[in-house]
Design an enzyme around this catalytic site. Sequence first.
Site, PDB file in Angstrom:
ATOM      1  CD  GLU A 330       8.875   9.705  17.600  1.00 38.33           C
ATOM      2  OE1 GLU A 330       9.731  10.438  17.097  1.00 38.33           O
ATOM      3  OE2 GLU A 330       8.949   8.450  17.612  1.00 38.33           O
ATOM      4  CG  ASP A 404      10.223   4.683  13.264  1.00 37.03           C
ATOM      5  OD1 ASP A 404      10.560   5.265  12.224  1.00 37.03           O
ATOM      6  OD2 ASP A 404      10.495   5.104  14.407  1.00 37.03           O
ATOM      7  CD  GLU A 432      16.124   5.446  13.729  1.00 37.09           C
ATOM      8  OE1 GLU A 432      15.660   6.144  12.816  1.00 37.09           O
ATOM      9  OE2 GLU A 432      15.649   5.404  14.876  1.00 37.09           O
TER      10      GLU A 432
END
Length: 739
Positions: A330, A404, A432
Amino acid sequence: MIRPAGRRRKRSRSAEERVGLGPVATLVVVCWTLLAALDPTAWAEDGHELWLRFHPLPAPARVRYRSELASLVVDSPGSPTLAIARSELARGLGGLVDGPLTETASIDRDGALVLGTPGSSAVIAGLRLPLRALGPEGYLIRRARAGGHRVILIAANTDLGALYGAFRLLRLVQTDRPLDRLNIASRPRLRLRLLDHWDNLDGTVERGYAGRSLWDWDALPGRLNPRYAEYARADASIGINGAVLNNVNASALSLTGPYLRKAAALADVFRPYGVRVYLSARFSAPIEIGGLATADPMDPRVKAWWTAKADEIYRSIPDFGGFLVKASSEGQPGPQDYGRSHADGANLLADALAPHGGVVIWRAFVYADKSGEDRAKQAYVEFKPLDGRFRPNVLLQVKNGPIDFQPREPFHPLFGAMPATPLMMEVQITKEYLGRSTHLVYLGPLYGEVLTSDTFARGPGSTVARVLEEGAGSEGLSGMAGVANVGSDRNWTGSDFDQANWYAFGRLAWDPEASAREIAEDWVRMTFGDSPGFVQPVVRMMMGSREAEVDDMTPLGLHHLMARDTHYGPGPWVAGGPRADWTSVYFHRADRQGVGFDRTSSGSNAVAQYAPMAAARFASLAPGSEKTLLWFHHLPWSYRTASGRTLWHELVVRYFRGAAYVTGMRRTWWGLKAYVDAQRYADVAGRLKIQQREADWWRDASIAYFQTFSRRPLPRGYPPPRHPLEFYERRTTPPDPGD
Ligand code: BDP
């Protein structure tokens, strides 16, 4: 309840001013005050005590424990760790039985509690206990006869083991367990049990929903916030033995002298609690803070720089745990910037740390910028060929699933595929993708589901837990890391129920086969109280909460449908932008014919990354595989699911079921008001109210969106979304507080 009481008191005071308070009125006021004190809703708690809440037990239990735990034997001063263990017992038991615990120098009565190691306690040394198998962190709690009396022993090989044992005994008493046949031997099954803090040096927390960072970098090392010790104490109480202080998207500054001194101050506070400090290391640090022109792992100057840096760190933090590294991922710098492999990068740091006993935790969360490959396959493709090429002090940290931290994912194919590399599992405790600290979602079942998944890597029974535990390599390293959900909020985690996820993580890292339900039950009793009328409904509500979130956001194996960047709120329409694999349409692949990502041999063939028996399960359309159905298959809207309903119909049912569960949780909570203090009751009720609104939003937005593909009517009895799709597409979601 508090406010009306205040109002009433005020009225009687003004009456007193006018006419004076007669004896009857005084009696009424006294009685009322007493009643108010007995009413559990008349006090407020702010959740700061976590599960270490040592309020007096009900009277019969107090009497029982007072006779069973009559005194604490203090027969040697011991280390700071042992002193903490003793003071925890004194404080905890004293609070629970509502009276101070007598401390004596020797065993002088039945019910004496003896705590320590063969080195610190002559009694324990004299009893020749089977301590060997407990290792450096395990403990034994049992009854014995010593000095002519019946005693309770908490014995370990080390003071840290004794501290863990002390917290275990406190848990037994807090949850009102009988002590008459005590015989517990426990040792952690994983060696590294870490919290990864994604805390930035400016005090923000990436994906943190509980206020700001706990670490006050500006004031460190001079001023030590008392919360640092409280934090380490909470970790120790559930067996967590390490904390990575800074974000994996790391700033090189954290490795400079001033920040190392700050980290060292935290390490000094954490040390007696057995919590070691680790740091996330930025791969390009030799350039950014070292003045070198390169960070190439093969460059001798780069090697020398890391060696010197490691030496510098260990001078101020002698028990420094090691580095966590997110590299070539990333946009983060990494060895691939120099045409080197992940093993080259990890080994560079491992060599620098090895002389000091430190480890490198190298993250496997990588996926290439411009790869046409299914994102779910990329980590395996990258790392599988590197198995056996890492130094013995390297662990590969693998997220629980291949994408993820989704509400549900199949286990990551790297589990079981790297027999020569110690693997650590990384889970998110911070939510998240699961409604942040607003939604009530107990993650014990999510962690448990992954840990008990069978990889079939070494035949049936090779669960992820076993793969982790058996470890690999000469060092026998193993571990589990949780991305922390704690912050500066008074109650640590934003919502009181999110404390349960921190708690469950610690318990499962200690024993990956523990039951998520039993853990929830302990947590509820310790955190709120022991009334069966409260505990059972709350545990039930918690146990179903994760499945409900799956139903409401990503049913039947759908994944990554959250709003762009914020990952909060629905965004199944997210398309375009810099990368295909950052969009929802990439993952759900809905079209006129059907929905889902074909990862079987007719599609990306990600199933082939699993051992044949696991692959066959995932590739199968048998009813048992429905939890990951659309993760692995693209199926027509008319496909018959296990219920006999069409896929479209089943999706609608799941969305409604998920939202309805939240309504049920609200009702349950309303019914429990009498058992909970006013402040925590109101806070949870308020969050559930928002969750309900958002569950309806998820349901309606998702149905409105997928209906544009299925073009099928809603099944009978299911009302249409309250707004047209455009309304949901235009709705913005709150930004990530760490951004
Ligand atoms: C993603 C998060 C991002 C993290 C990344 C990671 O959105 O903030 O940096 O994971 O784990 O889920 O590195």
